[in-house]
Write a protein that holds these residues in place. Sequence first.
Motif, short mmCIF file in Angstrom:
data_model
loop_
_atom_site.label_atom_id
_atom_site.label_comp_id
_atom_site.label_asym_id
_atom_site.label_seq_id
_atom_site.Cartn_x
_atom_site.Cartn_y
_atom_site.Cartn_z
N LEU A 23 -26.93 18.09 29.08
CA LEU A 23 -26.07 18.05 27.91
C LEU A 23 -26.67 17.21 26.80
O LEU A 23 -26.27 17.32 25.63
N ARG A 24 -27.66 16.41 27.14
CA ARG A 24 -28.32 15.57 26.13
C ARG A 24 -29.37 16.40 25.40
O ARG A 24 -30.56 16.33 25.67
N THR A 25 -28.91 17.16 24.45
CA THR A 25 -29.79 18.07 23.72
C THR A 25 -30.34 17.46 22.44
O THR A 25 -31.22 18.06 21.80
N GLY A 26 -29.79 16.33 22.04
CA GLY A 26 -30.16 15.75 20.76
C GLY A 26 -29.28 16.24 19.63
O GLY A 26 -29.48 15.88 18.46
N HIS A 27 -28.28 17.08 19.98
CA HIS A 27 -27.35 17.62 18.98
C HIS A 27 -25.92 17.38 19.43
O HIS A 27 -25.65 17.26 20.64
N THR A 28 -25.03 17.31 18.49
CA THR A 28 -23.61 17.12 18.79
C THR A 28 -22.89 18.45 18.63
O THR A 28 -22.78 18.98 17.53
N ARG A 29 -22.45 18.99 19.75
CA ARG A 29 -21.72 20.27 19.75
C ARG A 29 -20.61 20.19 20.81
O ARG A 29 -20.65 19.35 21.71
N ASN A 30 -19.64 21.08 20.69
CA ASN A 30 -18.62 21.20 21.73
C ASN A 30 -19.17 22.14 22.79
O ASN A 30 -19.07 23.37 22.68
N TYR A 31 -19.81 21.58 23.82
CA TYR A 31 -20.48 22.38 24.84
C TYR A 31 -19.55 22.82 25.97
O TYR A 31 -20.03 23.22 27.04
N ASN A 32 -18.25 22.78 25.77
CA ASN A 32 -17.34 23.25 26.80
C ASN A 32 -17.49 24.76 26.98
O ASN A 32 -17.82 25.49 26.05
N GLU A 33 -17.23 25.21 28.20
CA GLU A 33 -17.35 26.63 28.50
C GLU A 33 -16.43 27.45 27.61
O GLU A 33 -15.24 27.16 27.45
N GLY A 34 -17.01 28.48 26.99
CA GLY A 34 -16.22 29.42 26.19
C GLY A 34 -15.94 29.00 24.77
O GLY A 34 -15.29 29.75 24.03
N GLU A 35 -16.43 27.85 24.34
CA GLU A 35 -16.12 27.39 22.98
C GLU A 35 -16.96 28.10 21.93
O GLU A 35 -16.45 28.48 20.87
N ALA A 36 -18.24 28.25 22.18
CA ALA A 36 -19.11 28.90 21.19
C ALA A 36 -18.77 30.39 21.10
O ALA A 36 -18.71 31.09 22.11
N TYR A 37 -18.51 30.86 19.90
CA TYR A 37 -18.26 32.29 19.64
C TYR A 37 -17.03 32.83 20.36
O TYR A 37 -16.96 34.03 20.64
N LYS A 38 -16.09 31.98 20.66
CA LYS A 38 -14.96 32.47 21.48
C LYS A 38 -14.19 33.58 20.78
O LYS A 38 -13.72 34.52 21.43
N ASP A 39 -14.06 33.50 19.44
CA ASP A 39 -13.35 34.57 18.73
C ASP A 39 -14.15 35.87 18.76
O ASP A 39 -13.59 36.96 18.91
N TYR A 40 -15.46 35.76 18.63
CA TYR A 40 -16.32 36.95 18.62
C TYR A 40 -16.35 37.62 19.98
O TYR A 40 -16.26 38.85 20.08
N PHE A 41 -16.46 36.83 21.04
CA PHE A 41 -16.59 37.40 22.39
C PHE A 41 -15.28 37.99 22.92
O PHE A 41 -15.31 38.77 23.87
N THR A 42 -14.15 37.60 22.35
CA THR A 42 -12.87 38.07 22.89
C THR A 42 -12.38 39.36 22.24
O THR A 42 -11.30 39.86 22.59
N THR A 43 -13.13 39.91 21.28
CA THR A 43 -12.75 41.19 20.69
C THR A 43 -13.95 42.14 20.73
O THR A 43 -15.07 41.73 21.03
N ASP A 44 -13.68 43.38 20.39
CA ASP A 44 -14.77 44.37 20.32
C ASP A 44 -15.24 44.57 18.88
O ASP A 44 -16.07 45.43 18.61
N GLU A 45 -14.72 43.76 17.97
CA GLU A 45 -15.09 43.86 16.56
C GLU A 45 -16.47 43.26 16.32
O GLU A 45 -16.88 42.30 16.99
N LEU A 46 -17.19 43.80 15.34
CA LEU A 46 -18.51 43.30 14.99
C LEU A 46 -18.41 42.34 13.81
O LEU A 46 -17.58 42.50 12.92
#
Length: 458
Positions: free
Chosen positions: A306-329
Amino acid sequence: MGKLFYILLFIVQTTSSIYSQKNTVIANNKQDYEYFLDFFSTRNKQVHEKSLSYIKNNWSDHFEAIAIESLYFLRNPSTSEKLLNILQKNTKKYYRYDFNKWYEYIWNKDSTYQGSYYTFKAALHKGLDARFEHYFLDRQDLSTIRLDEVRWGGVIQDGIPPLRNPKMISAKQAKYLADTDIVFGIAVQGDIRAYPKRILAWHEMFTDRVGNIPVAGVYCTLCGTVILYKTQKDGVNYQLGTSGFLYRSNKLMYDQKTQSLWNTLWGKPVIGPLVNQGIELEYLSVVTTTWGEWKKRHPETKVLSLRTGHTRNYNEGEAYKDYFTTDELMFSVPGVDTRLKNKQEILAIRLPEETDENIAISSKFLRKQKIYQSTINNKNFTVFTDVSGAHRVYFTKDIEFVFYDQNTKAKDGNGEVWHVKENHLEHATTHQKLTRMSTHNAFWFGYQAAFPKTKLIK
């Protein structure tokens, strides 16, 4: 490509900074595209009106891409409306500010732009990131893709920061991971590693030496692909990064030395000095699986810290959660193939060094099969799908497999036992080995857009 960082700004520069020296405006010798750049180089309404008048009275089809791209960035309501009206009147299309529809319109007919579009695109995007100019300027004869299909993805160069030689930890140290978390597993020369989706989705690329081989793992979140490339080709090690641009909703990479743009799915340069040099990077297998399954198979695995040198919310499913939960582009493509849903996952089967033949197999179909056998370029292959839904593919010659425990054991038609390993199938007694085939997963829409002639199995 990542969430749009909406840079709501006027791309206001002095005339001298927005035009390169070689394209300085000369009185009575102004080029067509420079009238569009006037909207960004000054806020002077009289200049805008003169430019609008010229565009209206001298309209040509090659203005279409330039007008659409200008409208995308223009933040002057009055000028935007007048330019939009000119565009709509001449195209007989009334899409207002639905840019996905405008792009689909121009992509589904023969290109009309001229070589000057490269200069326009370089000058326009230079206002976002000075490095963008190098992607396009003087490259009209160094391109294998349509320039009007290259869209800005919302970030500057490496604005989605790649992980360079990231810190790895042991499986026992990875307390932050749950067994159900998605990871991308690789095995190179005995070097076993896992890259959790929850981290990699924020960075979309890592570069490192794995098994003492220089590699880049490229994650195009928009089209659902994680591809592991050997970055060394013919003695040259290409230093790759995230360009900030997309082609058919697929992220374009760049190399640091030449600033050429590279297609992520093809593994080769498509705009810039490296085009037509016969460069195509070799790719290796990536397994999309769960942390629990990967760890069970490979207790010795390393995994991203988790020590990537960057500050992000690395919890499961947080990144792109809106994009991944629909079939829209988020970004459109020239057309969609409705035989599968846009973001339905497929397994990509191809041998780019041997054949143009290309197969996409529905992961949903494979999860019902456990074992699936077919051929490509007259070579027999077998897909084994484990309990997590992960696919591993091997060249199996004339051997037919009839049983797979969805773990590490398979049997052929003669009752012979084989061990399913990351880089090969191994006969339990004779130790004969069958080679692993390099594959990766992808979303159907993105893969089909990159390979329109792919054969679909579902």
